[in-house]
Design an enzyme around this catalytic site. Structure first.
Site, PDB file in Angstrom:
ATOM      1  N   ARG A   1      -7.965  -1.148  -6.028  1.00 13.53           N
ATOM      2  CA  ARG A   1      -8.603  -2.334  -5.446  1.00 13.53           C
ATOM      3  C   ARG A   1      -9.825  -2.747  -6.251  1.00 13.53           C
ATOM      4  O   ARG A   1     -10.094  -3.943  -6.440  1.00 13.53           O
ATOM      5  CB  ARG A   1      -8.945  -2.053  -3.980  1.00 13.53           C
ATOM      6  CG  ARG A   1      -7.708  -2.037  -3.119  1.00 13.53           C
ATOM      7  CD  ARG A   1      -7.853  -1.278  -1.802  1.00 13.53           C
ATOM      8  NE  ARG A   1      -6.582  -0.636  -1.519  1.00 13.53           N
ATOM      9  CZ  ARG A   1      -5.505  -1.270  -1.035  1.00 13.53           C
ATOM     10  NH1 ARG A   1      -5.572  -2.540  -0.749  1.00 13.53           N
ATOM     11  NH2 ARG A   1      -4.375  -0.621  -0.852  1.00 13.53           N
TER      12      ARG A   1
ATOM     13  N   HIS B   1     -11.606  -1.586   1.376  1.00 11.32           N
ATOM     14  CA  HIS B   1     -11.632  -0.227   0.833  1.00 11.32           C
ATOM     15  C   HIS B   1     -12.307  -0.102  -0.536  1.00 11.32           C
ATOM     16  O   HIS B   1     -11.847   0.643  -1.401  1.00 11.32           O
ATOM     17  CB  HIS B   1     -10.200   0.336   0.761  1.00 11.32           C
ATOM     18  CG  HIS B   1     -10.154   1.836   0.899  1.00 11.32           C
ATOM     19  ND1 HIS B   1      -9.082   2.601   0.467  1.00 11.32           N
ATOM     20  CD2 HIS B   1     -11.052   2.715   1.401  1.00 11.32           C
ATOM     21  CE1 HIS B   1      -9.308   3.870   0.713  1.00 11.32           C
ATOM     22  NE2 HIS B   1     -10.500   3.978   1.273  1.00 11.32           N
TER      23      HIS B   1
ATOM     24  N   ASP C   1       0.844  -1.194   0.000  1.00  8.47           N
ATOM     25  CA  ASP C   1       0.000   0.000   0.000  1.00  8.47           C
ATOM     26  C   ASP C   1       0.886   1.253   0.000  1.00  8.47           C
ATOM     27  O   ASP C   1       1.658   1.462   0.939  1.00  8.47           O
ATOM     28  CB  ASP C   1      -0.884  -0.033   1.256  1.00  8.47           C
ATOM     29  CG  ASP C   1      -2.072   0.898   1.186  1.00  8.47           C
ATOM     30  OD1 ASP C   1      -2.145   1.732   0.268  1.00  8.47           O
ATOM     31  OD2 ASP C   1      -2.950   0.797   2.070  1.00  8.47           O
ATOM     32  N   ASP C   2       0.789   2.059  -1.059  1.00  6.99           N
ATOM     33  CA  ASP C   2       1.578   3.298  -1.154  1.00  6.99           C
ATOM     34  C   ASP C   2       3.081   3.027  -1.224  1.00  6.99           C
ATOM     35  O   ASP C   2       3.872   3.684  -0.532  1.00  6.99           O
ATOM     36  CB  ASP C   2       1.290   4.237   0.021  1.00  6.99           C
ATOM     37  CG  ASP C   2      -0.030   4.981  -0.105  1.00  6.99           C
ATOM     38  OD1 ASP C   2      -0.842   4.606  -0.963  1.00  6.99           O
ATOM     39  OD2 ASP C   2      -0.254   5.923   0.677  1.00  6.99           O
TER      40      ASP C   2
ATOM     41  N   CYS D   1      -5.591   4.202  -4.005  1.00  2.00           N
ATOM     42  CA  CYS D   1      -6.017   3.026  -3.231  1.00  2.00           C
ATOM     43  C   CYS D   1      -7.307   2.393  -3.735  1.00  2.00           C
ATOM     44  O   CYS D   1      -7.323   1.240  -4.181  1.00  2.00           O
ATOM     45  CB  CYS D   1      -6.210   3.420  -1.767  1.00  2.00           C
ATOM     46  SG  CYS D   1      -4.754   4.085  -0.946  1.00  2.00           S
TER      47      CYS D   1
ATOM     48  N   ASP E   1      -0.324  -0.851  -4.869  1.00  2.00           N
ATOM     49  CA  ASP E   1      -1.570  -0.235  -5.351  1.00  2.00           C
ATOM     50  C   ASP E   1      -1.366   1.115  -6.035  1.00  2.00           C
ATOM     51  O   ASP E   1      -2.207   1.544  -6.822  1.00  2.00           O
ATOM     52  CB  ASP E   1      -2.591  -0.109  -4.222  1.00  2.00           C
ATOM     53  CG  ASP E   1      -2.176   0.859  -3.124  1.00  2.00           C
ATOM     54  OD1 ASP E   1      -0.981   1.209  -3.015  1.00  2.00           O
ATOM     55  OD2 ASP E   1      -3.060   1.265  -2.340  1.00  2.00           O
ATOM     56  N   ASN E   2      -0.286   1.797  -5.735  1.00  2.00           N
ATOM     57  CA  ASN E   2       0.041   3.069  -6.393  1.00  2.00           C
ATOM     58  C   ASN E   2       1.469   3.426  -6.049  1.00  2.00           C
ATOM     59  O   ASN E   2       2.125   2.721  -5.276  1.00  2.00           O
ATOM     60  CB  ASN E   2      -0.917   4.197  -5.984  1.00  2.00           C
ATOM     61  CG  ASN E   2      -1.195   4.297  -4.498  1.00  2.00           C
ATOM     62  OD1 ASN E   2      -2.315   4.020  -4.051  1.00  2.00           O
ATOM     63  ND2 ASN E   2      -0.202   4.670  -3.709  1.00  2.00           N
TER      64      ASN E   2
ATOM     65  N   LYS F   1       1.558   9.032  -6.127  1.00  2.00           N
ATOM     66  CA  LYS F   1       0.163   8.628  -5.931  1.00  2.00           C
ATOM     67  C   LYS F   1      -0.750   9.810  -6.269  1.00  2.00           C
ATOM     68  O   LYS F   1      -0.432  10.949  -5.953  1.00  2.00           O
ATOM     69  CB  LYS F   1      -0.020   8.225  -4.464  1.00  2.00           C
ATOM     70  CG  LYS F   1      -1.445   7.993  -3.994  1.00  2.00           C
ATOM     71  CD  LYS F   1      -1.439   7.704  -2.499  1.00  2.00           C
ATOM     72  CE  LYS F   1      -2.836   7.507  -1.950  1.00  2.00           C
ATOM     73  NZ  LYS F   1      -2.826   7.204  -0.494  1.00  2.00           N
TER      74      LYS F   1
ATOM     75  N   HIS G   1       1.696   2.385   3.837  1.00  2.00           N
ATOM     76  CA  HIS G   1       0.813   3.561   3.898  1.00  2.00           C
ATOM     77  C   HIS G   1       0.953   4.241   5.267  1.00  2.00           C
ATOM     78  O   HIS G   1       1.140   3.570   6.275  1.00  2.00           O
ATOM     79  CB  HIS G   1      -0.627   3.068   3.701  1.00  2.00           C
ATOM     80  CG  HIS G   1      -1.648   4.129   3.442  1.00  2.00           C
ATOM     81  ND1 HIS G   1      -1.996   5.091   4.379  1.00  2.00           N
ATOM     82  CD2 HIS G   1      -2.444   4.364   2.364  1.00  2.00           C
ATOM     83  CE1 HIS G   1      -2.945   5.875   3.878  1.00  2.00           C
ATOM     84  NE2 HIS G   1      -3.227   5.451   2.655  1.00  2.00           N
TER      85      HIS G   1
ATOM     86  N   LYS H   1      -6.721  -4.976   3.811  1.00  2.00           N
ATOM     87  CA  LYS H   1      -7.512  -3.777   3.516  1.00  2.00           C
ATOM     88  C   LYS H   1      -8.502  -4.011   2.376  1.00  2.00           C
ATOM     89  O   LYS H   1      -8.118  -4.382   1.275  1.00  2.00           O
ATOM     90  CB  LYS H   1      -6.526  -2.650   3.165  1.00  2.00           C
ATOM     91  CG  LYS H   1      -7.133  -1.352   2.690  1.00  2.00           C
ATOM     92  CD  LYS H   1      -6.016  -0.328   2.500  1.00  2.00           C
ATOM     93  CE  LYS H   1      -6.467   0.928   1.789  1.00  2.00           C
ATOM     94  NZ  LYS H   1      -5.370   1.911   1.685  1.00  2.00           N
TER      95      LYS H   1
END
Length: 536
Positions: free
Chosen positions: A78, A133, A36-37, A74, A321-322, A383, A217, A131
């Site tokens: 997803r 989301h 994540d991130d 994010c 994710d990014n 991001k 993240h 996660k």
């Protein structure tokens, strides 16, 4: 930090060779793991100094993609991963707010079928940790994981939160509380994934698992034993780090030596002029420790596969994710994800405050634009944006007996929309035309299996992006991109993937062609002008 020779030998050092006999041929398990991130240069096997031996071992025995893409944020990522569609088609063109437009409902569409629904319909046991989301936290559970195809779930419904006391922590359909004094979310995600792997081994079915880490993240929360490894690692600052990573990425073959390192972000001072250096070093040390701990838990997951003799029959895909996140957290930051107090009652100190060294349960900070610029080496932006820094992700695929070029690289482009098609292809599962009485939007993705088998895939004629008005389209070696509200830029990705030489004036016909294709796609998937969406 890995040299090419060290990387090639990492498979032996990490003990990837299994002592257990191979299982009889049968349908493979599939696990998708996502950070994540995290920027493209943040893993050892992609040029980082951060210790990631377990991920590196998967790469040594598998295949690394050098041109794989996410959606820059994010929720949209997803949604795409879960459905094999562009995020707007899945109802999540932005985040979780309902903007009233069909592509911006902020809730996973009933016209989209999830990867878990497809795999379960194909006879697979399904589970998820981490996660979610893709649905708002509003009392309704109609789009929680158990209602969208997962047999088991442990994780969080909301998008961010403390690693020591995460918001919306849940098991299956019920909110729960952390179960121990030393609770740390990354460890819990790994422990529950390992548990679900062991339980799946008793079902008599192959399984599909989705492991959605929240690391790295914000908030910058890490265990002191992990932070200690990186205490002095970043004393030379972000300028030196970007140069070192760029050099290693070239050496490993991740990037072409023709692509220059982009200039330091103009909002970032030269390291020699930076204030609060001890605090800045600590922020990056915590970030590195978060990735380190994620890697340890990936090792734990691999250990569970080995323990149950399933490792050799499992396709593992690992990505982010990014790109790295340049978001700033101020002292007045609020939200469901930020607790007022720690679990033992101490006030949480919010915001990027240089007098507070991050990492503990009573602070809540991000790592800042200077380090995000380094995470996305050698590319531009972060991001949110759809220049290469915002959308480029590592993708590591590991599938014994199928991947032929072990430890190798592939430059063939791919996108998140391809993961659904890949999992279904591996499983022999069928993507439906109708599901639960709803007509399902046709699949956009294409299987990556030909690439894994060492073949040249017939890829996408174009790949598209839109987020917050930022737009892009990739067609072969060409990419048109726009940072909202700016004009289109045009780049030759073979000669200039760091997007330094805008060819719009030199190639006006190609720029116009790609702009027209993007406009046509945007109408198809329901993109609405960002200024209209933002005000809705």
């Amino acid at each position: 930090m890995l040299t090419r020779r060290q990387f090639v030998s990492a498979v032996s050092a990490a003990g990837l060779a299994s002592a257990l006999p191979a299982q009889p041929a049968r349908r493979p398990n599939v696990i998708i793991m996502m950070a994540d991130d995290m920027g493209i240069s943040d893993l050892g096997c992609y040029g980082s100094e951060i210790r990631t031996p377990n991920i590196d071992a998967l790469a040594s025995g598998g295949l690394r993609f050098t041109q794989f893409y996410n959606t820059a944020r994010c929720c949209p990522t997803r949604a795409s991963l879960l459905t094999g569609l562009y995020p707007h088609q899945a109802g999540i063109g932005h985040m979780m707010e309902d903007r009233k437009f069909p592509a911006y409902r902020g809730d996973l569409s009933a016209k989209a079928v999830t990867i878990a629904e497809v795999m379960r319909s194909g006879g697979y046991h399904t589970w998820m940790t981490g996660k979610w989301h893709v649905t708002p936290v509003n009392g309704s559970k109609h789009n929680w994981p158990r209602q969208r195809g997962f047999d088991k779930f442990f994780g969080t419904i909301h998008g961010a939160g403390s690693f020591y006391d995460p918001s919306t922590l849940s098991r299956d359909n019920d909110f729960i509380e952390p179960d121990s004094k030393d609770f740390y979310y990354t460890n819990a995600i790994g422990a529950n994934a390992s548990r679900y792997i062991e339980e799946a081994a008793t079902t008599g079915k192959p399984f599909f698992g989705y492991v959605a880490f929240t690391s790295p993240h914000w908030p910058m929360h890490a265990l002191e034993e992990d932070i200690d490894r990186y205490k002095t690692c970043y004393k030379d600052g972000w300028d030196a780090l970007r140069e070192e990573r760029h050099r290693r990425m070239i050496e490993l073959g991740i990037v072409d030596k023709r692509w220059p390192l982009t200039p330091r972000d103009p909002e970032v001072p030269a390291w020699k002029d930076a204030f609060n250096k001890e605090w800045e070093m600590r922020r990056m040390a915590v970030y590195a420790a978060m990735i380190d701990r994620m890697d340890q838990n990936i090792g734990r997951i691999v250990g569970a596969l080995r323990k149950t003799n399933q490792f050799d029959n499992t396709l593992i895909l690992m990505l982010a994710d990014n790109g790295g996140c340049a978001e700033v957290l101020g002292p007045n930051a609020t939200g469901r994800h930020i607790p007022d107090k720690t679990r033992d009652g101490r006030p949480v100190r919010r915001g990027n405050i240089p007098t507070i060294m991050p990492g503990r349960d009573d602070d809540y900070q991000s790592y800042g634009i200077g380090w995000a610029n380094a995470s996305n080496t050698p590319f531009r932006r972060y991001k949110h944006w759809v220049h290469e820094g915002g959308i480029s992700t590592p993708l590591i695929a590991h599938w014994p007996g199928v991947i032929q070029n072990k430890g190798g690289l592939t430059p063939q482009p791919g996108h998140l929309i391809d993961l659904m098609a890949t999992a279904a292809d591996a499983a022999g599962a069928k993507y439906p035309g109708k599901f639960n009485g709803n007509t399902v939007t046709p699949l956009e993705g294409k299987s990556l299996r030909p690439i894994l088998e060492g073949k040249q895939r017939k890829g996408h004629s174009e790949i598209y992006w839109e987020h917050e008005g930022n737009r892009a389209v990739r067609q072969g070696k060409w990419k048109a991109v726009s940072r909202h509200p700016g004009a289109w830029e045009l780049y030759d990705m073979e000669a200039d993937r760091t997007e330094m030489n805008d060819l719009t004036s030199a190639q006006p016909a190609k720029a116009a062609e790609l702009a027209a294709k993007w406009e046509s796609w945007s109408k198809k998937v329901g993109v609405v002008d960002w200024e209209v969406v933002r005000k809705s």
